[in-house]
Scaffold this motif. Structure first.
Motif, PDB file in Angstrom:
ATOM      1  N   MET A  34       0.822  -1.211   0.000  1.00  0.00           N
ATOM      2  CA  MET A  34       0.000   0.000   0.000  1.00  0.00           C
ATOM      3  C   MET A  34       0.858   1.263   0.000  1.00  0.00           C
ATOM      4  SD  MET A  34      -2.762  -1.247   2.851  1.00  0.00           S
ATOM      5  CE  MET A  34      -3.868   0.155   2.786  1.00  0.00           C
ATOM      6  N   GLY A  35       1.985   1.228   0.694  1.00  0.00           N
ATOM      7  CA  GLY A  35       2.808   2.416   0.840  1.00  0.00           C
ATOM      8  C   GLY A  35       2.074   3.479   1.643  1.00  0.00           C
ATOM      9  N   GLY A  36       2.775   4.427   2.163  1.00  0.00           N
ATOM     10  CA  GLY A  36       2.142   5.533   2.878  1.00  0.00           C
ATOM     11  C   GLY A  36       1.607   5.161   4.248  1.00  0.00           C
ATOM     12  N   HIS A  37       0.667   5.955   4.717  1.00  0.00           N
ATOM     13  CA  HIS A  37       0.132   5.863   6.071  1.00  0.00           C
ATOM     14  C   HIS A  37      -1.324   5.414   6.024  1.00  0.00           C
ATOM     15  CE1 HIS A  37       3.257   8.954   5.747  1.00  0.00           C
ATOM     16  NE2 HIS A  37       3.657   8.501   6.917  1.00  0.00           N
ATOM     17  N   HIS A  38      -1.656   4.375   6.807  1.00  0.00           N
ATOM     18  CA  HIS A  38      -2.997   3.804   6.719  1.00  0.00           C
ATOM     19  C   HIS A  38      -3.549   3.413   8.086  1.00  0.00           C
ATOM     20  CE1 HIS A  38      -2.697   3.681   2.399  1.00  0.00           C
ATOM     21  NE2 HIS A  38      -1.461   3.262   2.573  1.00  0.00           N
ATOM     22  N   THR A  39      -4.867   3.475   8.213  1.00  0.00           N
ATOM     23  CA  THR A  39      -5.540   3.017   9.420  1.00  0.00           C
ATOM     24  C   THR A  39      -5.653   1.498   9.396  1.00  0.00           C
ATOM     25  OG1 THR A  39      -7.751   3.077   8.454  1.00  0.00           O
ATOM     26  CG2 THR A  39      -6.944   5.127   9.484  1.00  0.00           C
ATOM     27  N   ALA A  40      -5.981   0.934  10.547  1.00  0.00           N
ATOM     28  CA  ALA A  40      -6.197  -0.512  10.621  1.00  0.00           C
ATOM     29  C   ALA A  40      -7.335  -0.923   9.691  1.00  0.00           C
ATOM     30  CB  ALA A  40      -6.494  -0.921  12.069  1.00  0.00           C
ATOM     31  N   ASP A  41      -8.381  -0.108   9.618  1.00  0.00           N
ATOM     32  CA  ASP A  41      -9.510  -0.422   8.736  1.00  0.00           C
ATOM     33  C   ASP A  41      -9.097  -0.417   7.265  1.00  0.00           C
ATOM     34  OD1 ASP A  41     -11.315  -0.859  10.766  1.00  0.00           O
ATOM     35  OD2 ASP A  41     -12.199   1.146  10.666  1.00  0.00           O
ATOM     36  N   GLU A  42      -8.228   0.506   6.889  1.00  0.00           N
ATOM     37  CA  GLU A  42      -7.747   0.538   5.502  1.00  0.00           C
ATOM     38  C   GLU A  42      -6.913  -0.697   5.182  1.00  0.00           C
ATOM     39  OE1 GLU A  42      -7.550   5.371   4.784  1.00  0.00           O
ATOM     40  OE2 GLU A  42      -5.793   4.359   5.617  1.00  0.00           O
ATOM     41  N   VAL A  43      -6.096  -1.118   6.136  1.00  0.00           N
ATOM     42  CA  VAL A  43      -5.294  -2.332   5.931  1.00  0.00           C
ATOM     43  C   VAL A  43      -6.226  -3.533   5.803  1.00  0.00           C
ATOM     44  CG1 VAL A  43      -3.548  -3.868   6.927  1.00  0.00           C
ATOM     45  CG2 VAL A  43      -3.273  -1.376   7.115  1.00  0.00           C
ATOM     46  N   HIS A  44      -7.223  -3.598   6.665  1.00  0.00           N
ATOM     47  CA  HIS A  44      -8.192  -4.702   6.598  1.00  0.00           C
ATOM     48  C   HIS A  44      -8.903  -4.705   5.245  1.00  0.00           C
ATOM     49  CE1 HIS A  44     -12.129  -6.660   7.364  1.00  0.00           C
ATOM     50  NE2 HIS A  44     -11.325  -7.572   7.883  1.00  0.00           N
ATOM     51  N   ARG A  56     -10.965  -7.972  11.486  1.00  0.00           N
ATOM     52  CA  ARG A  56     -10.439  -6.637  11.813  1.00  0.00           C
ATOM     53  C   ARG A  56      -9.593  -6.705  13.080  1.00  0.00           C
ATOM     54  NH1 ARG A  56     -13.657  -2.094   9.313  1.00  0.00           N
ATOM     55  NH2 ARG A  56     -15.173  -3.225   8.096  1.00  0.00           N
ATOM     56  N   MET A  57     -10.050  -7.491  14.050  1.00  0.00           N
ATOM     57  CA  MET A  57      -9.318  -7.606  15.313  1.00  0.00           C
ATOM     58  C   MET A  57      -7.935  -8.209  15.090  1.00  0.00           C
ATOM     59  SD  MET A  57      -9.221  -6.791  18.406  1.00  0.00           S
ATOM     60  CE  MET A  57     -10.872  -6.317  18.808  1.00  0.00           C
ATOM     61  N   SER A  58      -7.813  -9.186  14.206  1.00  0.00           N
ATOM     62  CA  SER A  58      -6.499  -9.775  13.902  1.00  0.00           C
ATOM     63  C   SER A  58      -5.577  -8.736  13.267  1.00  0.00           C
ATOM     64  CB  SER A  58      -6.633 -10.971  12.958  1.00  0.00           C
ATOM     65  OG  SER A  58      -7.224 -12.046  13.611  1.00  0.00           O
ATOM     66  N   VAL A  59      -6.146  -7.918  12.386  1.00  0.00           N
ATOM     67  CA  VAL A  59      -5.353  -6.858  11.755  1.00  0.00           C
ATOM     68  C   VAL A  59      -4.912  -5.858  12.812  1.00  0.00           C
ATOM     69  CG1 VAL A  59      -5.429  -4.928  10.124  1.00  0.00           C
ATOM     70  CG2 VAL A  59      -6.419  -7.140   9.491  1.00  0.00           C
ATOM     71  N   TYR A  60      -5.837  -5.413  13.638  1.00  0.00           N
ATOM     72  CA  TYR A  60      -5.517  -4.443  14.688  1.00  0.00           C
ATOM     73  C   TYR A  60      -4.453  -5.006  15.637  1.00  0.00           C
ATOM     74  CZ  TYR A  60      -5.911  -1.492  18.789  1.00  0.00           C
ATOM     75  OH  TYR A  60      -5.608  -0.682  19.843  1.00  0.00           O
ATOM     76  N   ASN A  61      -4.673  -6.234  16.126  1.00  0.00           N
ATOM     77  CA  ASN A  61      -3.713  -6.842  17.058  1.00  0.00           C
ATOM     78  C   ASN A  61      -2.337  -7.009  16.414  1.00  0.00           C
ATOM     79  OD1 ASN A  61      -5.624  -6.995  19.089  1.00  0.00           O
ATOM     80  ND2 ASN A  61      -6.171  -9.126  18.639  1.00  0.00           N
ATOM     81  N   SER A  62      -2.322  -7.378  15.139  1.00  0.00           N
ATOM     82  CA  SER A  62      -1.045  -7.525  14.435  1.00  0.00           C
ATOM     83  C   SER A  62      -0.331  -6.189  14.324  1.00  0.00           C
ATOM     84  CB  SER A  62      -1.273  -8.114  13.038  1.00  0.00           C
ATOM     85  OG  SER A  62      -1.753  -9.432  13.131  1.00  0.00           O
ATOM     86  N   LEU A  63      -1.068  -5.139  13.972  1.00  0.00           N
ATOM     87  CA  LEU A  63      -0.462  -3.805  13.851  1.00  0.00           C
ATOM     88  C   LEU A  63       0.131  -3.346  15.179  1.00  0.00           C
ATOM     89  CD1 LEU A  63      -3.082  -2.081  11.545  1.00  0.00           C
ATOM     90  CD2 LEU A  63      -0.662  -2.459  11.005  1.00  0.00           C
ATOM     91  N   VAL A  64      -0.603  -3.551  16.258  1.00  0.00           N
ATOM     92  CA  VAL A  64      -0.111  -3.147  17.581  1.00  0.00           C
ATOM     93  C   VAL A  64       1.160  -3.922  17.936  1.00  0.00           C
ATOM     94  CG1 VAL A  64      -0.630  -3.176  20.056  1.00  0.00           C
ATOM     95  CG2 VAL A  64      -2.335  -2.335  18.430  1.00  0.00           C
ATOM     96  N   ALA A  65       1.135  -5.238  17.753  1.00  0.00           N
ATOM     97  CA  ALA A  65       2.311  -6.063  18.075  1.00  0.00           C
ATOM     98  C   ALA A  65       3.501  -5.689  17.211  1.00  0.00           C
ATOM     99  CB  ALA A  65       1.975  -7.550  17.901  1.00  0.00           C
TER     100      ALA A  65
END
Length: 164
Positions: A34-44, A56-65
């Protein structure tokens, strides 16, 4: 190249003491693509669009970790969702007050924490600097708009359909 990137991420996860999981690998690969800056929802949304099934929770948890161990950078740019990016060097961010564009600003020191407070507040491991102002694109759009508005006989005045 994707295999090489996945191997590098796997090695960095191991070094950080994290398990190598499908969600963590998918999230890092998505941010890279994707490049650039993205929210967890955009990544999902990107992952869903590319037929990668993750909650979404897996994406969020992965981003935090991933951000906690430095494999992904977290950009806290103020109101709204935190933005994430795949980046190799520590840096800061500039947010345009007109269009909201977020861009990277090199850190003079190049490593975190790059700032030290005057008071002894404890052990600091990170300092984020957030610059706010008007980006070049908006400045240029405004200058162009000003030129049109000052045209003789009102020619061009009011036709500006600027993004900023």
């Amino acid at each position: 190249m994707a295999g090489e990137f996945a191997s590098e991420v796997a090695a960095r996860l191991r070094e950080a003491g994290l398990r190598i999981t499908r969600p963590r690998l998918a999230v890092t690969q998505a941010l890279r693509a994707m490049g650039g800056h993205h929210t967890a929802d955009e990544v999902h949304a990107y992952l869903v669009k590319h037929d990668v099934t993750l909650s979404r929770m897996s994406v969020y948890n992965s981003l935090v970790a991933l951000a906690d161990v430095g494999l992904v950078l977290r950009a806290d740019v103020g109101r709204g969702a935190i933005l994430y990016e795949q980046a190799d060097t520590w840096h800061h961010h500039f947010v345009c007050r007109r269009c909201g564009e977020v861009s990277d600003v090199s850190c003079i020191v190049g490593d975190k924490p790059c700032l030290t407070p005057l008071e002894d507040v404890g052990l600091i491991d990170e300092a984020q600097v957030l610059f706010r102002g008007t980006c070049h694109r908006c400045l240029n759009a405004n200058a162009t708009s000003d030129d049109r508005q000052s045209a003789p006989d009102g020619a061009g005045a009011g036709d500006a359909d600027d993004e900023c």
